[in-house]
Scaffold this motif. Structure first.
Motif, PDB file in Angstrom:
ATOM      1  N   GLU A  95       0.837  -1.208   0.000  1.00 22.13           N
ATOM      2  CA  GLU A  95       0.000   0.000   0.000  1.00 22.13           C
ATOM      3  C   GLU A  95       0.867   1.252   0.000  1.00 22.13           C
ATOM      4  O   GLU A  95       1.911   1.316   0.659  1.00 22.13           O
ATOM      5  N   THR A  96       0.446   2.243  -0.750  1.00 22.94           N
ATOM      6  CA  THR A  96       1.200   3.498  -0.843  1.00 22.94           C
ATOM      7  C   THR A  96       0.611   4.597   0.022  1.00 22.94           C
ATOM      8  O   THR A  96       1.313   5.549   0.369  1.00 22.94           O
ATOM      9  N   ASN A  97      -0.663   4.468   0.381  1.00 18.90           N
ATOM     10  CA  ASN A  97      -1.304   5.491   1.204  1.00 18.90           C
ATOM     11  C   ASN A  97      -0.869   5.323   2.663  1.00 18.90           C
ATOM     12  O   ASN A  97      -1.109   4.279   3.272  1.00 18.90           O
ATOM     13  N   PRO A  98      -0.223   6.340   3.259  1.00 24.00           N
ATOM     14  CA  PRO A  98       0.277   6.212   4.641  1.00 24.00           C
ATOM     15  C   PRO A  98      -0.811   5.914   5.655  1.00 24.00           C
ATOM     16  O   PRO A  98      -0.582   5.164   6.615  1.00 24.00           O
ATOM     17  N   GLN A  99      -1.988   6.487   5.475  1.00 22.75           N
ATOM     18  CA  GLN A  99      -3.062   6.283   6.438  1.00 22.75           C
ATOM     19  C   GLN A  99      -3.526   4.832   6.456  1.00 22.75           C
ATOM     20  O   GLN A  99      -3.740   4.246   7.529  1.00 22.75           O
ATOM     21  N   VAL A 100      -3.686   4.250   5.252  1.00 21.98           N
ATOM     22  CA  VAL A 100      -4.114   2.853   5.179  1.00 21.98           C
ATOM     23  C   VAL A 100      -3.026   1.930   5.728  1.00 21.98           C
ATOM     24  O   VAL A 100      -3.306   0.978   6.454  1.00 21.98           O
ATOM     25  N   ARG A 101      -1.787   2.211   5.410  1.00 21.39           N
ATOM     26  CA  ARG A 101      -0.676   1.409   5.953  1.00 21.39           C
ATOM     27  C   ARG A 101      -0.644   1.513   7.483  1.00 21.39           C
ATOM     28  O   ARG A 101      -0.405   0.530   8.176  1.00 21.39           O
ATOM     29  N   SER A 102      -0.890   2.708   7.988  1.00 22.07           N
ATOM     30  CA  SER A 102      -0.917   2.909   9.437  1.00 22.07           C
ATOM     31  C   SER A 102      -2.016   2.075  10.084  1.00 22.07           C
ATOM     32  O   SER A 102      -1.804   1.448  11.136  1.00 22.07           O
ATOM     33  N   MET A 103      -3.195   2.052   9.456  1.00 21.87           N
ATOM     34  CA  MET A 103      -4.298   1.264   9.999  1.00 21.87           C
ATOM     35  C   MET A 103      -3.955  -0.228   9.990  1.00 21.87           C
ATOM     36  O   MET A 103      -4.311  -0.968  10.911  1.00 21.87           O
ATOM     37  N   ALA A 104      -3.268  -0.663   8.932  1.00 23.44           N
ATOM     38  CA  ALA A 104      -2.879  -2.068   8.849  1.00 23.44           C
ATOM     39  C   ALA A 104      -1.880  -2.423   9.961  1.00 23.44           C
ATOM     40  O   ALA A 104      -1.994  -3.476  10.611  1.00 23.44           O
ATOM     41  N   TRP A 105      -0.908  -1.532  10.189  1.00 25.70           N
ATOM     42  CA  TRP A 105       0.052  -1.757  11.279  1.00 25.70           C
ATOM     43  C   TRP A 105      -0.654  -1.747  12.629  1.00 25.70           C
ATOM     44  O   TRP A 105      -0.340  -2.536  13.529  1.00 25.70           O
ATOM     45  N   HIS A 106      -1.608  -0.832  12.773  1.00 23.98           N
ATOM     46  CA  HIS A 106      -2.377  -0.750  14.015  1.00 23.98           C
ATOM     47  C   HIS A 106      -3.100  -2.064  14.286  1.00 23.98           C
ATOM     48  O   HIS A 106      -3.065  -2.582  15.408  1.00 23.98           O
ATOM     49  N   ASN A 107      -3.762  -2.599  13.255  1.00 24.69           N
ATOM     50  CA  ASN A 107      -4.513  -3.830  13.446  1.00 24.69           C
ATOM     51  C   ASN A 107      -3.599  -5.024  13.711  1.00 24.69           C
ATOM     52  O   ASN A 107      -3.981  -5.959  14.420  1.00 24.69           O
ATOM     53  N   ARG A 108      -2.408  -4.999  13.164  1.00 20.16           N
ATOM     54  CA  ARG A 108      -1.440  -6.053  13.493  1.00 20.16           C
ATOM     55  C   ARG A 108      -1.049  -5.952  14.976  1.00 20.16           C
ATOM     56  O   ARG A 108      -0.915  -6.966  15.659  1.00 20.16           O
ATOM     57  N   GLY A 109      -0.879  -4.714  15.445  1.00 14.47           N
ATOM     58  CA  GLY A 109      -0.598  -4.518  16.863  1.00 14.47           C
ATOM     59  C   GLY A 109      -1.749  -5.001  17.727  1.00 14.47           C
ATOM     60  O   GLY A 109      -1.537  -5.610  18.786  1.00 14.47           O
ATOM     61  N   TYR A 110      -2.962  -4.721  17.271  1.00 10.79           N
ATOM     62  CA  TYR A 110      -4.156  -5.171  17.995  1.00 10.79           C
ATOM     63  C   TYR A 110      -4.177  -6.692  18.117  1.00 10.79           C
ATOM     64  O   TYR A 110      -4.460  -7.245  19.193  1.00 10.79           O
ATOM     65  N   ILE A 111      -3.860  -7.375  17.011  1.00 10.22           N
ATOM     66  CA  ILE A 111      -3.860  -8.842  17.009  1.00 10.22           C
ATOM     67  C   ILE A 111      -2.816  -9.375  17.992  1.00 10.22           C
ATOM     68  O   ILE A 111      -3.088 -10.293  18.771  1.00 10.22           O
TER      69      ILE A 111
END
Length: 238
Positions: A95-111
């Motif tokens: 993903e190139t959009n920083p916001q979407v990448r951030s959300m993906a990293w966030h959800n990995r942290g959540y998991i």
């Protein structure tokens, strides 16, 4: 969504906004249609049906990172944690959009953070992993209140876990010392009891020997009395 105080992103991202999509109007309409239907099914709680639409979309556009994110949300909602984490990971890579990448990293942290609550053995390792994943999310989206909250909560949990582990170790050490002391006392008591028993046996045996000796002496004296030589009278012999 809040579970045990942890906040995750369950946000269905429109795949038609991705820069990786085909440029033709027909392709954009087709992708938008499948994404829209999948999103509707997801929000109605029809996770399995939403998953089918996202999978069909990815079959035609395998590198569509937004569809990956949506499918990961569906997996996470139905409890397929590994599948969701794998897709979120792919999103962070392509993903190139920083916001979407951030959300993906966030959800990995959540998991990772949720997994830590369910595993005592790997709790601290998973919490450290979650902290790094939240930090990655904040580097891309520094103003995310959700991520800052989860990061602070995760750090608090790690500190408490570390303190509890140290206290448990100290408590176990004290319990082991107390157990060793009790074992030592029991061994001493058993040894003392054994010594006393041996002394009593020795005393009894000595008394038996003395009694036997006395009896033997009495019998010997009686025999001597019975076989004493008789004195011969001295008659005059003249």
């Amino acid at each position: 969504m809040i579970r045990s105080g942890i906040i995750t992103y369950i946000i269905i991202v429109l795949a038609c906004l991705s820069p990786n999509l085909a440029t033709s109007v027909h392709a954009q309409n087709w992708i938008y249609r499948y994404t829209h239907i999948g999103n509707q099914k997801f929000h109605k709680g029809q996770t399995a049906k939403a998953e089918q639409y996202y999978l069909r979309l990815l079959k035609e556009a395998p590198n569509n990172s937004r569809a990956m994110f949506n499918l990961a949300d569906a997996y996470l909602a139905k409890g397929d944690v590994r599948g969701a984490d794998s897709l979120y990971n792919k999103v962070t890579q392509i993903e190139t959009n920083p916001q979407v990448r951030s959300m993906a990293w966030h959800n990995r942290g959540y998991i990772s953070q949720r997994a830590a609550l369910q595993s005592r053995e790997q709790e601290q390792q998973l919490l450290r992993t979650a902290i790094e994943q939240y930090k990655q999310a904040l580097r891309l989206e520094p103003h995310s209140d959700r991520t800052r909250y989860n990061l602070a909560l995760c750090q608090k949990q790690l500190k408490e876990s570390t303190n509890n582990k140290q206290q448990n170790k100290q408590q176990q050490k004290q319990q082991q010392q107390q157990k060793n002391k009790q074992n030592e006392q029991q061994q001493q008591q058993q040894q003392q009891k054994k010594n006393n028993s041996n002394k009593q046996q020795d005393k009894q045996q000595t008394e038996q020997y003395m009694n036997l000796a006395r009896q033997a002496e009495r019998r010997a004296l009686e025999k001597l009395k019975q076989h004493q030589p008789r004195q011969r009278s001295k008659d005059k012999n003249w």
